[in-house]
Enzyme design. Structure first.
Site, short mmCIF file in Angstrom:
data_model
loop_
_atom_site.label_atom_id
_atom_site.label_comp_id
_atom_site.label_asym_id
_atom_site.label_seq_id
_atom_site.Cartn_x
_atom_site.Cartn_y
_atom_site.Cartn_z
N ASN A 45 42.76 45.49 42.23
CA ASN A 45 42.72 44.97 40.87
C ASN A 45 41.68 43.86 40.75
OD1 ASN A 45 43.66 44.37 38.06
ND2 ASN A 45 45.35 45.69 38.69
N ARG A 46 41.93 42.84 39.92
CA ARG A 46 40.85 41.96 39.49
C ARG A 46 40.96 40.53 40.02
NH1 ARG A 46 42.11 45.86 36.03
NH2 ARG A 46 40.47 46.84 34.78
N HIS B 65 38.79 45.51 42.63
CA HIS B 65 39.09 46.50 43.67
C HIS B 65 38.36 46.27 45.00
CE1 HIS B 65 41.67 48.42 40.94
NE2 HIS B 65 40.79 49.16 40.28
N HIS C 285 45.95 54.39 45.03
CA HIS C 285 45.52 54.70 43.66
C HIS C 285 45.60 56.20 43.38
CE1 HIS C 285 43.32 54.17 39.91
NE2 HIS C 285 43.26 52.85 40.13
N TYR D 56 46.57 59.52 41.37
CA TYR D 56 46.76 59.91 39.97
C TYR D 56 47.74 61.07 39.94
CZ TYR D 56 42.51 57.37 38.48
OH TYR D 56 41.56 56.41 38.20
N ASP E 271 47.17 50.11 30.74
CA ASP E 271 46.59 49.61 31.98
C ASP E 271 47.15 48.21 32.16
OD1 ASP E 271 45.18 49.08 34.25
OD2 ASP E 271 43.19 49.20 33.35
N GLU F 13 50.79 51.92 40.54
CA GLU F 13 50.20 51.21 41.68
C GLU F 13 51.03 49.98 42.00
OE1 GLU F 13 45.94 50.57 40.65
OE2 GLU F 13 46.52 51.84 38.95
#
Length: 357
Positions: free
Chosen positions: A92-93, A113, A187, A189, A256, A321
């Protein structure tokens, strides 16, 4: 040319190791784990990536329930949106791609990431772990001091284990020789229809969280924790992904968002449940982590062709996640994400697959 090696085979479980090509002059291997029910999980040592999860539907038909790509070149190329990969050193950030730790400021190669070349783009070492009741593969990677701007030589192991209860267990462990932030996740999907529906808007989702993290521009969290009640983020009761998504698209183009899970003990607990109506497949997510990002595949594009050449589609899959909160290194009120020398980071997430008749 690919070659394969059967490492363990009996009536209960099996592991197969296959070389699927080379990247950066190193062999890339795919490990196929199969349990006695026929469920399969495939993992490659590029990015410690889950490439396939094959489970039965209510009719006993076996299909993949995760997005994938057809070739190693695609996994290493621009088409790969972290599909199935292990994300780190910090998932993430991180705001402004900077943080201060022990009075020293660090500047990173990217704000998201793990950097420009995060763990998802690294070649890991794989080790098969045959077993009588479960089968596993252990992936390990040494992230060197200064890599992508992070301090410390960090040794990470991620073990993917498949048991006969149709559970995929992901165990993370790490040690370091310098204090460093660390947030790891997978991660993958998911589309539990197994190809019957190219959207996941009808998937019924429950998230065991009463709060979520407020976010601002670029989905960067602000540090404020909000109540999910009377918002589109309320999944405390089963609700389809599509029910309120249009409200969210007014400002983020879909979900998100990081949820603050009810369980904050560090012990394994149920975090989410997803039910797909066409296939009857149900997935439960358990984790020791305090948070979970729900992403509704908002940026999946038909320009990218996935497995078997089938184009991706917006909202064609979702991610759950499990992880510590984004930008924790810059927000003191969030749970600590600093790993220090002499300590061992340990985390577990379990994806359990069931069928409703």
């Amino acid at each position: 040319m690919a070659f394969s090696q059967n490492l363990n085979s009996d009536k209960k479980s099996s592991i197969k190791k296959e070389c699927i090509g080379q990247l950066e002059g190193e062999d890339i291997f795919q490990y196929t784990l199969q349990n006695k029910t026929g469920m399969q999980v495939q993992v490659i040592n590029y990015g410690a990536t889950i490439t396939n999860i094959v489970t039965p539907d209510r009719y006993g038909e076996m299909q993949s329930v995760v997005l994938g790509l057809d070739s190693l070149a695609h996994y290493a190329g621009w088409q790969n949106s972290l599909v199935g990969s292990t994300v780190g050193r910090v998932a993430n950030r991180i705001s402004n791609k900077t943080f201060t730790l022990d009075e020293k400021e660090y500047t990173l190669s990217s704000d998201i990431h793990g950097g420009v070349k995060g763990f998802d783009k690294r070649i890991w070492s794989g080790k098969a772990l045959p077993g009588e009741n479960d089968v596993a593969v252990e992936m390990s990677y040494l992230s060197k001091d200064g890599e992508e701007g992070f301090p410390g030589n960090l040794l990470v192991t991620v073990t993917f284990a498949l048991n006969n209860k149709n559970e995929l267990l992901i165990d993370y462990h790490a040690t370091t020789d310098k204090a460093t932030p660390l947030v790891l996740t997978n991660h993958s999907y998911f589309n539990l229809s197994g190809g019957k529906d190219n959207k996941v808007l009808s998937t019924e989702l429950t998230i065991f969280a009463d709060n979520y993290l407020e976010y601002g521009d670029g989905s960067m969290v602000t540090g404020t924790i909000l109540d999910v009640k009377q918002t589109p983020f309320d999944f405390t009761s089963p609700k389809t992904i599509g029910e309120d998504i249009e409200q969210v698209q007014q400002y983020t183009n879909g979900y998100d968002v990081t949820f603050v899970l009810r369980n904050q003990t560090g012990e394994l607990a149920l975090a989410a449940r997803a039910l797909e109506p066409l296939s009857g497949r149900e997935m439960e997510v358990y984790t020791t982590e305090p948070g979970m990002v729900f992403y509704s595949g908002n940026w999946l594009s038909e320009k990218v062709k996935g497995r078997n050449g089938v184009p991706y589609t917006e909202n064609g899959a979702f991610c759950l996640e499990t992880q510590h909160y984004p930008n924790s290194v810059n927000i003191p009120s969030f749970p600590d994400t600093i790993l220090r020398p002499g300590k061992t980071f340990s985390s577990q997430t379990v994806y359990k697959f069931l069928v409703r008749k």
